[in-house]
Write a protein that holds these residues in place. Sequence first.
Motif, PDB file in Angstrom:
ATOM      1  N   GLY A   1      -1.757 -17.592  -2.205  1.00  0.00           N
ATOM      2  CA  GLY A   1      -2.643 -16.647  -2.863  1.00  0.00           C
ATOM      3  C   GLY A   1      -4.044 -17.199  -3.041  1.00  0.00           C
ATOM      4  N   ASP A   2      -4.142 -18.493  -3.319  1.00  0.00           N
ATOM      5  CA  ASP A   2      -5.453 -19.135  -3.449  1.00  0.00           C
ATOM      6  C   ASP A   2      -6.183 -19.159  -2.116  1.00  0.00           C
ATOM      7  OD1 ASP A   2      -4.638 -19.643  -6.015  1.00  0.00           O
ATOM      8  OD2 ASP A   2      -4.351 -21.792  -5.745  1.00  0.00           O
ATOM      9  N   VAL A   3      -5.438 -19.474  -1.054  1.00  0.00           N
ATOM     10  CA  VAL A   3      -6.052 -19.592   0.268  1.00  0.00           C
ATOM     11  C   VAL A   3      -6.676 -18.269   0.693  1.00  0.00           C
ATOM     12  CG1 VAL A   3      -5.618 -20.061   2.716  1.00  0.00           C
ATOM     13  CG2 VAL A   3      -4.471 -21.430   0.958  1.00  0.00           C
ATOM     14  N   ILE A   4      -5.946 -17.184   0.480  1.00  0.00           N
ATOM     15  CA  ILE A   4      -6.452 -15.863   0.853  1.00  0.00           C
ATOM     16  C   ILE A   4      -7.784 -15.587   0.170  1.00  0.00           C
ATOM     17  CG2 ILE A   4      -6.037 -13.379   0.661  1.00  0.00           C
ATOM     18  CD1 ILE A   4      -3.026 -14.034   0.903  1.00  0.00           C
ATOM     19  N   GLN A   5      -7.856 -15.917  -1.108  1.00  0.00           N
ATOM     20  CA  GLN A   5      -9.065 -15.598  -1.850  1.00  0.00           C
ATOM     21  C   GLN A   5     -10.202 -16.585  -1.564  1.00  0.00           C
ATOM     22  OE1 GLN A   5      -8.282 -14.130  -5.886  1.00  0.00           O
ATOM     23  NE2 GLN A   5      -6.122 -14.101  -5.311  1.00  0.00           N
TER      24      GLN A   5
ATOM     25  N   ALA B   1      -2.387  -6.603   6.831  1.00  0.00           N
ATOM     26  CA  ALA B   1      -1.094  -6.452   7.505  1.00  0.00           C
ATOM     27  C   ALA B   1      -0.840  -7.570   8.503  1.00  0.00           C
ATOM     28  CB  ALA B   1      -1.031  -5.102   8.206  1.00  0.00           C
ATOM     29  N   GLU B   2      -1.923  -8.123   9.054  1.00  0.00           N
ATOM     30  CA  GLU B   2      -1.793  -9.204  10.032  1.00  0.00           C
ATOM     31  C   GLU B   2      -1.786 -10.581   9.389  1.00  0.00           C
ATOM     32  OE1 GLU B   2      -5.047  -8.553  12.647  1.00  0.00           O
ATOM     33  OE2 GLU B   2      -4.208  -6.710  13.513  1.00  0.00           O
ATOM     34  N   ASN B   3      -2.028 -10.650   8.091  1.00  0.00           N
ATOM     35  CA  ASN B   3      -2.089 -11.930   7.391  1.00  0.00           C
ATOM     36  C   ASN B   3      -0.672 -12.392   7.056  1.00  0.00           C
ATOM     37  OD1 ASN B   3      -2.466 -14.075   5.550  1.00  0.00           O
ATOM     38  ND2 ASN B   3      -4.408 -13.204   4.851  1.00  0.00           N
ATOM     39  N   THR B   4      -0.238 -13.461   7.691  1.00  0.00           N
ATOM     40  CA  THR B   4       1.144 -13.924   7.496  1.00  0.00           C
ATOM     41  C   THR B   4       1.364 -14.563   6.129  1.00  0.00           C
ATOM     42  OG1 THR B   4       0.598 -16.005   8.619  1.00  0.00           O
ATOM     43  CG2 THR B   4       1.574 -14.242   9.954  1.00  0.00           C
ATOM     44  N   LEU B   5       0.298 -14.761   5.353  1.00  0.00           N
ATOM     45  CA  LEU B   5       0.462 -15.231   3.976  1.00  0.00           C
ATOM     46  C   LEU B   5       0.867 -14.083   3.060  1.00  0.00           C
ATOM     47  CD1 LEU B   5      -2.532 -17.704   3.537  1.00  0.00           C
ATOM     48  CD2 LEU B   5      -0.149 -18.210   4.127  1.00  0.00           C
ATOM     49  N   ILE B   6       0.685 -12.851   3.516  1.00  0.00           N
ATOM     50  CA  ILE B   6       1.093 -11.672   2.754  1.00  0.00           C
ATOM     51  C   ILE B   6       2.336 -11.047   3.375  1.00  0.00           C
ATOM     52  CG2 ILE B   6       0.413  -9.364   1.965  1.00  0.00           C
ATOM     53  CD1 ILE B   6      -2.486 -10.325   1.978  1.00  0.00           C
ATOM     54  N   VAL B   7       2.306 -10.904   4.693  1.00  0.00           N
ATOM     55  CA  VAL B   7       3.452 -10.351   5.426  1.00  0.00           C
ATOM     56  C   VAL B   7       3.904 -11.395   6.446  1.00  0.00           C
ATOM     57  CG1 VAL B   7       4.319  -8.424   6.789  1.00  0.00           C
ATOM     58  CG2 VAL B   7       2.448  -8.049   5.178  1.00  0.00           C
TER      59      VAL B   7
END
Length: 416
Positions: free
Chosen positions: A296-300, A377-383
């Motif tokens: 979650g930190d990385v995404i932000q 949708a393409e972010n493997t940290l979420i999906v």
Amino acid sequence: MEQFEPGRLSAAQLAAMRRSLTGGRGALTRRSLLRASGVGALTLGGLSALAGCGIPPAKRPGDAAAASDDHSAAEKELVFSNWTEYMDTSEDEKSRPTLEEFTQRTGIQVKYSEDINDNVEFFGKIRPQLAAGQDTGRDLIVVTDWLAARIIRLGWAQKLDPARLPHAYAHLSPQFRSPDWDPGRAYSYPWTGISTVIAYNEKATGGKKVDSVTQLLDDPSLKGRVGFLTEMRDSVGMTLLDQGKNPASFTTADFDEAVGRLQKGVDKNQIRRFTGNDYTSDLDKGDLAACLAWAGDVIQLQEGNPDIKFAVPAAGYITSSDNLLVPAGARHKANAEQLIDYYYELPVAARLAAYISYVCPVEGVGEELAKIDAGLAENTLIVPDKAMTAKSHAFRSLTSEEETAYEEKFAKLIGA
């Protein structure tokens, strides 16, 4: 797994909780890094109170919480306790769209409360009622896996009715289907997943990719610019994987070997420091070239710094979860089950995932999420895709004796 709960937490366990609350998952997870402003950590007095509370022996296996009188049919209402910023809101922040849609569809009014700031504090709040066999005033709660395991072990969670959870049963991601503390998800369903990966600042590494714990610990170009986490399960779990051990079935000898490996990294000054969530600032500036990090930190961080990259080691990564439970004594179990199942419908799950940006535990959500934001949708940290899911590992449940011993060893390692 142990069957009886001790009355007191050890000094090592309390110290680990303090680290988590002031700098670890408990301090940052579940809320936006960009909007974080110091959600209240548990006070020393609160920890002391929990440490001294007389928790009765847990029930033996199979002795689930007695089903409370369910008033769902007559009372179209539900009380839901969750963490801050863990639910979608409208742009003006005056409404919660998915919850409102649930009420419109079912007629069930949801009293939603963001009254969970950390696991320990919340458990201290509801424990007296649970221990006394009383209603906590809540029909649905969200707690992290280790606390979910404790509540289930104590017999303080109600067993869920699979007949009321068709979407949840069908769409639950395989990586979350059967934790050792709740085989087959008889008592819980995950709200979100929390992944531990490797993050690196590409500018600070000179363009070099960092993708293994071995590289973190041995690459001379990273010396003095490597960070590990003060959360024992994350740092030791990732090291166990790197050494070819399974975090779901490791032995004490395996644990000691992993700690020894990390100690060598400390002794030769490869590791700059063990951090809580404050690694984000150092990684962003390049003071840390690479570190273990929470997805979650990385995404932000990536939103503001294109040099921030992440890697999933070939050896795998550690995943934990925050979980939905119906407490013993809850008045509206069937209503709570309806809400759980609602959030496993693909369009609803997509809307929630798009807002909170944590690992979505709902299989097949990608197509619906792409309608909202193709990038998410393409972010493997979420999906997580199939390759990433296959690399996911959970840190096994610990007995109280193990937790005390392991936390003492880890505290010595990190100088806590």
